[in-house]
Structure formats: structure tokens, C-alpha cells
Design a protein around this motif. Structure first.
Motif, PDB file in Angstrom:
ATOM      1  N   CYS A 216       9.615  10.304  -1.253  1.00 21.76           N
ATOM      2  CA  CYS A 216       9.699  10.863  -2.609  1.00 21.76           C
ATOM      3  C   CYS A 216      10.125  12.315  -2.663  1.00 21.76           C
ATOM      4  O   CYS A 216      10.692  12.755  -3.659  1.00 21.76           O
ATOM      5  CB  CYS A 216       8.407  10.599  -3.364  1.00 21.76           C
ATOM      6  SG  CYS A 216       8.365   8.871  -3.910  1.00 21.76           S
TER       7      CYS A 216
ATOM      8  N   CYS B 161       2.671   9.135   2.940  1.00 22.65           N
ATOM      9  CA  CYS B 161       3.717   8.233   3.445  1.00 22.65           C
ATOM     10  C   CYS B 161       4.414   8.717   4.710  1.00 22.65           C
ATOM     11  O   CYS B 161       5.448   8.194   5.097  1.00 22.65           O
ATOM     12  CB  CYS B 161       4.743   7.909   2.366  1.00 22.65           C
ATOM     13  SG  CYS B 161       3.987   7.142   0.934  1.00 22.65           S
TER      14      CYS B 161
ATOM     15  N   CYS C  94       7.197   0.698  -2.489  1.00 19.74           N
ATOM     16  CA  CYS C  94       7.430   1.025  -1.092  1.00 19.74           C
ATOM     17  C   CYS C  94       8.284  -0.001  -0.358  1.00 19.74           C
ATOM     18  O   CYS C  94       8.653  -1.019  -0.901  1.00 19.74           O
ATOM     19  CB  CYS C  94       6.084   1.026  -0.383  1.00 19.74           C
ATOM     20  SG  CYS C  94       4.701   1.494  -1.397  1.00 19.74           S
TER      21      CYS C  94
ATOM     22  N   CYS D 222      10.757   4.320  -3.178  1.00 19.66           N
ATOM     23  CA  CYS D 222      11.588   3.767  -2.115  1.00 19.66           C
ATOM     24  C   CYS D 222      12.482   2.638  -2.602  1.00 19.66           C
ATOM     25  O   CYS D 222      13.464   2.290  -1.948  1.00 19.66           O
ATOM     26  CB  CYS D 222      10.698   3.321  -0.963  1.00 19.66           C
ATOM     27  SG  CYS D 222       9.974   4.743  -0.115  1.00 19.66           S
TER      28      CYS D 222
ATOM     29  N   CYS E 223       7.713   8.468  -7.173  1.00 22.00           N
ATOM     30  CA  CYS E 223       6.671   7.551  -7.664  1.00 22.00           C
ATOM     31  C   CYS E 223       5.818   8.153  -8.770  1.00 22.00           C
ATOM     32  O   CYS E 223       5.363   7.428  -9.646  1.00 22.00           O
ATOM     33  CB  CYS E 223       5.810   7.063  -6.517  1.00 22.00           C
ATOM     34  SG  CYS E 223       6.675   5.839  -5.528  1.00 22.00           S
TER      35      CYS E 223
END
Ligand code: NFS
Length: 656
Positions: A304, A342, A454, A484, A526
Motif C-alpha cells: 500500500c 504486510c 491481498c 494488492c 486499503c
């Protein structure tokens, strides 16, 4: 043994993966093959919330169970499979909401300090958005200076996190009917901190043992994320760094350059990345890079962080979640920064096989072995310069014989904030969602789908995204993406206006051609799923499509989800009235009651519900069926039939 399926549908990823193997580097794909998920945990019925466990509750029988059998399916404290599954699910919501919201808190605190004039490198870039935000927060603007307005906005936003009583201030942005639904269910969120603490309390041993009650609080907690934490971060980031507008970008591992200093910014908070963008363009930095034999400085993003600087500056994207290790295995990355979320712990191990420096930059997220350089807002630009210098100094250590950069990159057009969609469709002076609504009503656009989330190493990389998105646009459903998902769509070339010609159905194609947009719109990171909530609300407010988000011909999905953040996002979509379908895996399958509650009963109260389908094309068809159901309820199904009929007629005529 049957040939294993390739780990990705993306050529660049496959090429880099082969190189990693040849270099003897273990990656997430190898670990996923080696480590099998625990079947009881995966099904949501392992409780490890106290020291008498973990209690693993076996899967229910495939028939009506006897009371004795049922009694055996509990933990030591007596907690049933239902309670355990609901607790685990609710804790995922709480963890996901806290990740988004702790990011947001960092942004809000920085914003407030910047507004007070204490941070020289951060300013207000989008005044118009600041004033809009101030009005939404009930701040009197009168003849106040911009700085004063910014201070008041900053204070109100910071205070939102710990709000003990009353309603979150952004709730008022939702359609009135939606607010009413939440009030009637008593799930209007207070501050996100309070909702998360209460969720952790309720799921402690011996507290909330009514799965419906737990799942209602999960809805409230998620709303404190979507209409609270995440929304605060999107809004303030836009005010500080600019609201995204359409910009051209590039994506995939091929953005790395053989003759330049490559720096990857990975993680989520855009504070340091924004500074890196500025520093990397300073003439002295470029000169310094040249003095070390490099032709330039090449910034690229992952996850992100990438979306943030792509949307605002067109900085290229190296890849999505499953490509992070592979960026390093190209051998061409001088330095990678990570902040929060992440980032795989394996990055350090991978970096030691090459010359790459791995730098952690946030005190909340360190990695053993990696070097830590704390980002300091008061000296933001200087920290960025120091990091860039380290990268440049490291260029000489690169072993060019180890460098293999896959040569795939894909062009894309990104930057579709909710405001941009407004302008693009309605024009600068008449910004509105009217044309979008009209095209939905006349049936050219069948509906809207948010496809987000994701990658998941249990699923072939990007495969579910592409299958689902193609099925949707082929059926005239316009797709909004974040996270993603956006990179997956971008890497496959779905984010160019031309993609509409190749992949979209006739109706959607005609709209994309008229406006000059791709059939898949990149809306950001996100936390920017809050932009999708705003877009949905704008559609409701513009009229003709019902009076609540749940009336819209719309659906959501995360076909390769894996993070708790994705569960929080899905939950607030559901709690906002959206039918939301996940693929990959579903975390409550060992409790039929809990699963039914999420998939069916939620609809009675929230007017939105979850769905699960492992096959992404079937999942897309479930979304389309829901969209058609909503069209019918709105009485606009006939318009679409007419359009299809017309086209068929036209073809018949053409053939004659
Ligand atoms: Ni979202 Fe963004 Fe990607 Fe998943 Fe991770 S980067 S915040 S959690 S993996 S989409």
C-alpha cells in the motif's frame, strides 16, 4: 506426481521465482508448499484464549448431532464451537481495525503537529478538501485562517480515536437510512479505540458467550474502522499530500532499473514515502548518485505504500504482497524501507543473499537483523535524504552478475479518488455522480463491484483477481479496486482505457470509451476503501438507485484475502449494506450457525451479508446475481433487457 501449478499467473513473478530458486533463496511460495495450515484453526474452532487450552473443537458431523456428541464439541470452559468461531472472527476484525486505525492515528497526530506549524516538511496541499472536511466535522469556518481550520480539524480527528460516548463524526456522511439502521441496532461506533478494547474484552474467556451478540459488536468495531480510522487516514492524507487525480503509472518487477539506484518503499504509511519522493528528485541527490556511477535514482513501491505514492505522484509499483521477496531476488535493489504491515519477516533473510539493505523505520515494527532508522516527523525530509544516501552508497556493492530483472512492466492509468470520479463523470463545474447513476439506470453499466484485498500464498498469485475481474467487466459490471488487487489488475493490463475494448461487455465499453476511463478503477490503498464507501454514498444521494447503500446494484469481494485487515474491511462493507464475497478460505467453517449468521442472518438486520466461494468465476456470478436482484427491486431490470435485446437485434441486422 502431477506437475504442480505455477505459483503465479504473472510472467515476471514466475521468472523472478525461478531466479530465487536458482540462487538458493527460500520464498513465501516454498514455505506455503512446506507448511500445511492447521485444519482446525483454519476452520475457526481452535480457542487459545486461556491457559487451559488451546482447545480444538472437532468438525461437526455431517448429520444432526446427538446432544452427547454436541456436548463433546466444547472447550474446557464449556465454550461451544459457535462461541469459539465467533470470538476468533471478531478478534480478526479487531486486529484489522486496529492496524488501519493505528496507521490513521499516526497520520492524524502528524497532521495536527503540521497544522500547528511544528513540522516544516508537512503542509496543507489540498485546501478545498480541508474545508470540506471541516464542514463535515461541524467546524465553523467563518473568516478563520487556513491554519486555524487545519488545527481544529486535526484536534477533532485526533479526539475521534478515544471517543468514549456519542457517535463517530463521520457516521453523518452515510445515507440517512443507513444511519437509522445502525442506530436501531445500537451499533453506531464510538471511538475506534473503545470498540476494539471492548471487542478484546468480550472475547476474553468467560465474557460474551452469545455468538450473535459477539458478531454484532464485530460489526460495530468494523464500522469504527471504515467510517472512522480508515476514513480519517484517507481524508488527512489527501489534505496533506493532495487528493489523487488521474495519472499514468507503471507496474511490475520490470520497473527496476539496471543502471540506476533502486530503492523500494514498502509498508503502509505515506509519511516517509512522501519525503522520499521529494528527496529523490533533488538535484544534489541526483548528482550524488551520478558521482557513484549510477544513471539516476529509481523509486519503486510495494504494497500500500506503493499505492499511496503511485496515486499521488505516478511513482512506479514493483509489485503486490507476494512479490516483495522477489523484488530483492532480482539482485538490483540497493535498499528497501519498511514501516508497518504486510512486510514479511523473511525479507531480512532474503536481503542477506544480496547486497540489499533492509531498513525498518517505525518503532512499532522492527525486524531482527534489519537496520533501524527511526522516521522522525520533525526532520522528515532529512531522514529521507539520509536513507537515500545510504542506498546510493550501496550501489557500488551491487554485483551486476547477480542481477536479472524481468523485463515486464505494464502501463496503467490510476488516481480515481471519489472526487475524481465525480469530476470525470460530471465535469468540473457540475461534478456529480448523475451520469454514473444514469448509466446504471439505463443498463449500460449493470452494477458496481469493489474487488479489493491481498494476495494469499495458498492461491495462485493474482489468478483469482483476474478471473473474477474479467468475469465482472465482461458482464458490464464496473470494478473499483484498492490494495494488492489493484496491482494484480494493473499487471494484467486491465487499468488502461484500451482494456475496455478487449475485456468489457458492450454497455460498459461504451461508457468507458465515452469518458476515456479503464473498466477497472484504481481507488488507492486499503485505508482508501473508505473512498468506496463515499462513492457508494454519493450514488445513493444522487438519486434513482434507492435510499440506502444496500439498495445499490453493487457487491464487494476479496478473492485472495489473507490479512485480518481484509476481514475488517469485508465486515464494514457488510455492515454498510454490501453483499461481500470472499474466496481463498473462510475462517468460520466449523460452526454452521456462525457461518449462517454471517452469510444469511446478517442480511435481516444489516441488509448486507458475507458470502464465500472458492471459485472466483462462480463468486463473480454470485455478485452479478445479487446485482441483478437489486436491479429488479429498483425496477430497472427492464432497461437492461431492452439494451441487450437492442444489441442482439443490431447484430442480427448486421448479419443480414
Ligand atoms: Ni491491504 Fe495493503 Fe496487500 Fe492485503 Fe497487505 S498490502 S493494506 S492487507 S496484502 S491488500
Amino acid at each position: 506426481m502431477a506437475e504442480a501449478r505455477p505459483v503465479s499467473v504473472d510472467e515476471a513473478t514466475l521468472e523472478a521465482y525461478e531466479k530465487a530458486k536458482a540462487d538458493g533463496v527460500e520464498t513465501v511460495f516454498d514455505r506455503a508448499a512446506r507448511i500445511k495450515p492447521c485444519p482446525i484453526g483454519a476452520a475457526g474452532s481452535c480457542c487459545k484464549n486461556c491457559g487451559m487450552g488451546p482447545c480444538r473443537v472437532p468438525a461437526p458431523k455431517n448429520r444432526e448431532e446427538t446432544p452427547e456428541e454436541k456436548a463433546k464439541r466444547t472447550g474446557v470452559c464449556g465454550a461451544t464451537a459457535e462461541t469459539i468461531a465467533a470470538r476468533n472472527f471478531a478478534r480478526m476484525v479487531a486486529a484489522g481495525a486496529s492496524a488501519h486505525s493505528d496507521h490513521a492515528r499516526g497520520v492524524a497526530l502528524t497532521f495536527l503537529e503540521a497544522a500547528k506549524g511544528k513540522l516544516k516538511d508537512f503542509t496543507v496541499k489540498d485546501e478545498q478538501k480541508l474545508y470540506q472536511l471541516a464542514m463535515d466535522l461541524d467546524i465553523e469556518i467563518e473568516d478563520k485562517e487556513t491554519q486555524q481550520v487545519a488545527i481544529e480539524v486535526g484536534k477533532k480527528c485526533v479526539a475521534e480515536f478515544g471517543k468514549q460516548e456519542g457517535e463517530g463524526l463521520f457516521i453523518k456522511r452515510a445515507p440517512l437510512k443507513r444511519q437509522e439502521i445502525w442506530r436501531n441496532l445500537d451499533i453506531v461506533p464510538r471511538g475506534v479505540d473503545r470498540e476494539i478494547v471492548e471487542m478484546m474484552h468480550r472475547t476474553h474467556i468467560g465474557v460474551d458467550q452469545d455468538y450473535e451478540n459477539i458478531l454484532m459488536h464485530a460489526a460495530r468495531t468494523s464500522l469504527a474502522d471504515g467510517w472512522g480510522g480508515s476514513m480519517i487516514s484517507t481524508e488527512l492524507q489527501d489534505v496533506m499530500f493532495g487528493t489523487p487525480e488521474p495519472v499514468a503509472g507503471k507496474v511490475n518487477l520490470g520497473i527496476l532499473k539496471k543502471d540506476e539506484v533502486n530503492i523500494i518503499i514498502h509498508g503502509h504509511e505515506p509519511l516517509l514515502p512522501e519525503m522520499m519522493v521529494i528527496a529523490s528528485q533533488e538535484p544534489e541527490m541526483l548528482k550524488y548518485a551520478e558521482s557513484k556511477g549510477a544513471k539516476g535514482i529509481n523509486l519503486g513501491g510495494l504494497c500500500c505504500s506503493a499505492n499511496e505514492v503511485l496515486m499521488r505522484h505516478g511513482i512506479p509499483v514493483a509489485g503486490n504482497f507476494l512479490q516483495q521477496e522477489l523484488a530483492i531476488t532480482t539482485g538490483a535493489v540497493e535498499l528497501m524501507t519498511v514501516d508497518v504491515q504486510c512486510q514479511m519477516e523473511s525479507l531480512y533473510q532474503v536481503s542477506t543473499c544480496y547486497h540489499t539493505k533492509l531498513i525498518t523505520t517505525d518503532r512499532r515494527a522492527k525486524i531482527e537483523g534489519a537496520q533501524h532508522i527511526q522516521f522522525d516527523e520533525e526532520n522528515g525530509l532529512q531522514v529521507a535524504r539520509d536513507i537515500l544516501k545510504m542506498a546510493i552508497d550501496n550501489f557500488a556493492k551491487r554485483d551486476q552478475s547477480k542481477v536479472v530483472i524481468p523485463d515486464q512492466t505494464q502501463e496503467m492509468v490510476v488516481g480515481f479518488s471519489h472526487e475524481t470520479i465525480n469530476y470525470l463523470l460530471g465535469g468540473m463545474f457540475r461534478a456529480s455522480y448523475r451520469p454514473l447513476n444514469d448509466n446504471i439506470i439505463n443498463g449500460r453499466i449493470r452494477g458496481v463491484a469493489g474487488v479489493v484485498g491481498c494476495n494469499n500464498a495458498r492461491v495462485q498469485h493474482n489468478a483469482n483477481f483476474l478471473a473474477m475481474i474479467k468475469e465482472l467487466i465482461k458482464n458490464d459490471v464496473i470494478v473499483l479496486t484498492t490494495g494488492c488487487s489493484s496491482m494484480a489488475a494493473g499487471e494484467a493490463g486491465l487499468m488502461t482505457p484500451e482494456a475496455a475494448l478487449e475485456f468489457a461487455g458492450d454497455g460498459l465499453r461504451s461508457v468507458c470509451e465515452a469518458v476515456g476511463i479503464p473498466p477497472v478503477l484504481h481507488m488507492g490503498s486499503c485505508v482508501d476503501n473508505s473512498r468506496i464507501l463515499m462513492a457508494a454514498t454519493a450514488m445513493v444521494k444522487d438519486g434513482g438507485l434507492g435510499d440506502d447503500i444496500s439498495d445499490l446494484p453493487a457487491a464487494g469481494a476479496a478473492p485472495e484475502w489473507m490479512s485480518e485487515k481484509a476481514i475488517s474491511i469485508g465486515e464494514y462493507f457488510v455492515a454498510s449494506g454490501v453483499y461481500t464475497v470472499f474466496s481463498a478460505t473462510w475462517p468460520t467453517t466449523n460452526s454452521k450457525a456462525v457461518t449462517d449468521y454471517l452469510f444469511e442472518k446478517y442480511e435481516d438486520s444489516l441488509k448486507g451479508m458475507w458470502g464465500f466461494e472458492a471459485d472466483p468465476v462462480k463468486a463473480a456470478q454470485m455478485m452479478i446475481a445479487h446485482i441483478d436482484k437489486k436491479r429488479k427491486e429498483l425496477g430497472i431490470d427492464k432497461a437492461r433487457e431492452r439494451i441487450l435485446y437492442d444489441m442482439e437485434k443490431r447484430r442480427e441486422l448486421d448479419a443480414a
